[in-house]
Write a protein that holds these residues in place. Sequence first.
Motif, PDB file in Angstrom:
ATOM      1  N   LEU A 214     -44.224 -56.351  -1.321  1.00  0.00           N
ATOM      2  CA  LEU A 214     -44.545 -57.628  -0.695  1.00  0.00           C
ATOM      3  C   LEU A 214     -44.295 -57.473   0.800  1.00  0.00           C
ATOM      4  CD1 LEU A 214     -45.155 -60.708  -0.785  1.00  0.00           C
ATOM      5  CD2 LEU A 214     -42.679 -61.037  -1.102  1.00  0.00           C
ATOM      6  N   LEU A 215     -45.286 -57.823   1.609  1.00  0.00           N
ATOM      7  CA  LEU A 215     -45.166 -57.748   3.062  1.00  0.00           C
ATOM      8  C   LEU A 215     -45.136 -59.172   3.601  1.00  0.00           C
ATOM      9  CD1 LEU A 215     -47.940 -55.050   3.627  1.00  0.00           C
ATOM     10  CD2 LEU A 215     -45.525 -54.667   3.174  1.00  0.00           C
ATOM     11  N   THR A 216     -44.058 -59.515   4.300  1.00  0.00           N
ATOM     12  CA  THR A 216     -43.926 -60.861   4.859  1.00  0.00           C
ATOM     13  C   THR A 216     -43.647 -60.751   6.354  1.00  0.00           C
ATOM     14  OG1 THR A 216     -41.580 -60.859   4.228  1.00  0.00           O
ATOM     15  CG2 THR A 216     -43.117 -61.941   2.729  1.00  0.00           C
TER      16      THR A 216
ATOM     17  N   GLN B   3     -37.502 -60.248  17.195  1.00  0.00           N
ATOM     18  CA  GLN B   3     -37.715 -59.150  18.142  1.00  0.00           C
ATOM     19  C   GLN B   3     -38.631 -58.066  17.580  1.00  0.00           C
ATOM     20  OE1 GLN B   3     -36.449 -59.638  21.163  1.00  0.00           O
ATOM     21  NE2 GLN B   3     -35.565 -61.519  20.372  1.00  0.00           N
ATOM     22  N   SER B   4     -38.956 -58.166  16.296  1.00  0.00           N
ATOM     23  CA  SER B   4     -39.763 -57.140  15.636  1.00  0.00           C
ATOM     24  C   SER B   4     -41.153 -57.675  15.323  1.00  0.00           C
ATOM     25  CB  SER B   4     -39.081 -56.703  14.343  1.00  0.00           C
ATOM     26  OG  SER B   4     -39.922 -55.851  13.601  1.00  0.00           O
ATOM     27  N   ASP B   5     -42.140 -56.792  15.371  1.00  0.00           N
ATOM     28  CA  ASP B   5     -43.471 -57.204  14.940  1.00  0.00           C
ATOM     29  C   ASP B   5     -43.873 -56.473  13.662  1.00  0.00           C
ATOM     30  OD1 ASP B   5     -43.683 -54.771  16.175  1.00  0.00           O
ATOM     31  OD2 ASP B   5     -45.382 -55.292  17.437  1.00  0.00           O
ATOM     32  N   ALA B   6     -42.915 -55.755  13.056  1.00  0.00           N
ATOM     33  CA  ALA B   6     -43.175 -55.059  11.795  1.00  0.00           C
ATOM     34  C   ALA B   6     -42.909 -56.015  10.634  1.00  0.00           C
ATOM     35  CB  ALA B   6     -42.274 -53.839  11.670  1.00  0.00           C
ATOM     36  N   PHE B   7     -43.694 -55.891   9.578  1.00  0.00           N
ATOM     37  CA  PHE B   7     -43.501 -56.706   8.392  1.00  0.00           C
ATOM     38  C   PHE B   7     -42.149 -56.402   7.757  1.00  0.00           C
ATOM     39  CE2 PHE B   7     -48.214 -56.816   8.272  1.00  0.00           C
ATOM     40  CZ  PHE B   7     -48.388 -58.177   8.093  1.00  0.00           C
ATOM     41  N   ASP B   8     -41.563 -57.412   7.105  1.00  0.00           N
ATOM     42  CA  ASP B   8     -40.449 -57.164   6.199  1.00  0.00           C
ATOM     43  C   ASP B   8     -41.087 -56.706   4.895  1.00  0.00           C
ATOM     44  OD1 ASP B   8     -38.531 -57.920   8.022  1.00  0.00           O
ATOM     45  OD2 ASP B   8     -38.302 -59.940   7.230  1.00  0.00           O
TER      46      ASP B   8
ATOM     47  N   PHE C  16     -45.902 -60.038 -11.002  1.00  0.00           N
ATOM     48  CA  PHE C  16     -44.745 -60.074 -10.120  1.00  0.00           C
ATOM     49  C   PHE C  16     -44.511 -61.499  -9.643  1.00  0.00           C
ATOM     50  CE2 PHE C  16     -46.727 -55.885  -9.574  1.00  0.00           C
ATOM     51  CZ  PHE C  16     -45.677 -55.071  -9.985  1.00  0.00           C
ATOM     52  N   LYS C  17     -43.238 -61.915  -9.638  1.00  0.00           N
ATOM     53  CA  LYS C  17     -42.854 -63.219  -9.088  1.00  0.00           C
ATOM     54  C   LYS C  17     -42.535 -63.017  -7.623  1.00  0.00           C
ATOM     55  CE  LYS C  17     -39.537 -67.003  -9.588  1.00  0.00           C
ATOM     56  NZ  LYS C  17     -40.426 -68.018  -9.160  1.00  0.00           N
ATOM     57  N   LEU C  18     -43.145 -63.829  -6.772  1.00  0.00           N
ATOM     58  CA  LEU C  18     -42.919 -63.749  -5.335  1.00  0.00           C
ATOM     59  C   LEU C  18     -41.940 -64.842  -4.936  1.00  0.00           C
ATOM     60  CD1 LEU C  18     -46.608 -63.248  -4.164  1.00  0.00           C
ATOM     61  CD2 LEU C  18     -44.941 -61.527  -4.870  1.00  0.00           C
ATOM     62  N   CYS C  19     -40.785 -64.466  -4.481  1.00  0.00           N
ATOM     63  CA  CYS C  19     -39.756 -65.432  -4.082  1.00  0.00           C
ATOM     64  C   CYS C  19     -39.843 -65.681  -2.580  1.00  0.00           C
ATOM     65  CB  CYS C  19     -38.376 -64.933  -4.482  1.00  0.00           C
ATOM     66  SG  CYS C  19     -38.163 -64.873  -6.264  1.00  0.00           S
ATOM     67  N   CYS C  20     -40.983 -66.191  -2.164  1.00  0.00           N
ATOM     68  CA  CYS C  20     -41.177 -66.517  -0.752  1.00  0.00           C
ATOM     69  C   CYS C  20     -42.222 -67.615  -0.666  1.00  0.00           C
ATOM     70  CB  CYS C  20     -41.618 -65.291   0.040  1.00  0.00           C
ATOM     71  SG  CYS C  20     -43.291 -64.733  -0.355  1.00  0.00           S
ATOM     72  N   ASP C  21     -42.344 -68.191   0.485  1.00  0.00           N
ATOM     73  CA  ASP C  21     -43.345 -69.237   0.706  1.00  0.00           C
ATOM     74  C   ASP C  21     -44.700 -68.556   0.912  1.00  0.00           C
ATOM     75  OD1 ASP C  21     -44.860 -71.418   1.402  1.00  0.00           O
ATOM     76  OD2 ASP C  21     -43.846 -71.762   3.312  1.00  0.00           O
ATOM     77  N   THR C  22     -45.632 -68.819   0.014  1.00  0.00           N
ATOM     78  CA  THR C  22     -46.962 -68.201   0.112  1.00  0.00           C
ATOM     79  C   THR C  22     -47.993 -69.158   0.690  1.00  0.00           C
ATOM     80  OG1 THR C  22     -47.542 -68.854  -2.140  1.00  0.00           O
ATOM     81  CG2 THR C  22     -46.485 -66.700  -1.864  1.00  0.00           C
ATOM     82  N   SER C  23     -47.542 -70.337   1.148  1.00  0.00           N
ATOM     83  CA  SER C  23     -48.503 -71.354   1.583  1.00  0.00           C
ATOM     84  C   SER C  23     -49.309 -70.931   2.808  1.00  0.00           C
ATOM     85  CB  SER C  23     -47.791 -72.678   1.854  1.00  0.00           C
ATOM     86  OG  SER C  23     -46.827 -72.522   2.860  1.00  0.00           O
TER      87      SER C  23
ATOM     88  N   ALA D  18     -49.112 -60.662   2.181  1.00  0.00           N
ATOM     89  CA  ALA D  18     -49.839 -59.407   1.995  1.00  0.00           C
ATOM     90  C   ALA D  18     -49.110 -58.572   0.943  1.00  0.00           C
ATOM     91  CB  ALA D  18     -49.941 -58.640   3.306  1.00  0.00           C
ATOM     92  N   ILE D  19     -49.887 -57.826   0.193  1.00  0.00           N
ATOM     93  CA  ILE D  19     -49.350 -56.899  -0.799  1.00  0.00           C
ATOM     94  C   ILE D  19     -49.732 -55.494  -0.354  1.00  0.00           C
ATOM     95  CG2 ILE D  19     -49.473 -56.111  -3.204  1.00  0.00           C
ATOM     96  CD1 ILE D  19     -48.083 -58.822  -2.935  1.00  0.00           C
ATOM     97  N   GLY D  20     -48.735 -54.636  -0.262  1.00  0.00           N
ATOM     98  CA  GLY D  20     -48.969 -53.242   0.071  1.00  0.00           C
ATOM     99  C   GLY D  20     -48.857 -52.397  -1.186  1.00  0.00           C
TER     100      GLY D  20
END
Length: 193
Positions: free
Chosen positions: A65-67, A73-78, A94-101, A105-107
């Motif tokens: 999961l890319l968020t 200070q970073s421009d890289a995805f978590d 997969f359950k995504l535990c983040c706000d998808t609204s 992105a999925i890597g």
Amino acid sequence: MSQLFGLVPAGQPVIFEPTTIHSENSFIYKIPPSATPNSKPFSHIVVFFLPGVALPPGAAAAIHLLTPPTNPQSDAFDITFLGALGDGKASAIFKLCCDTSSGVAIGISIEPEATVAAKMQELAARGPSKALPSTLQLAQRIISHAYNFLSGYSGTTGGPNGVEVVPIKAFEQWWKKFESKVRTDPTFLERDV
């Protein structure tokens, strides 16, 4: 060949084409927010091999999961490892535990089985710490949310030694906002506040 995987965000159409191909072994699928008005953000996604696709021997597909970065200070995805597909496992939910609204992105990267197996062991090892909150914790979070909202509307009656009160209209406003937040982000109470 870029079409190796299919992705189905709950309630949305299937996605076959990666948005970005970093190499023959690394793909990113951007999932936009739902185009349907009043639809809920999705919290689950299915990832699967397309028919006839086989990975090279000794390889597996790592799903991430890319968020947006939590560090301003970073421009890289978590990047969060979700799981894997491979020999004997052609699909997974997969359950995504983040706000998808606002979209996520999925890597997917094709890696040696041993590397993916190590990631799976690490994921399993930290699984209990990512457990859902207990009923008591959820209740405490709801009450805390209500208290924080309603404390701004409190007043006293009966003079200096009066009783502190909150208008019922304030409670009704809190309830509407709370319901709206639950609809927008059903997992917000699962996160520490």
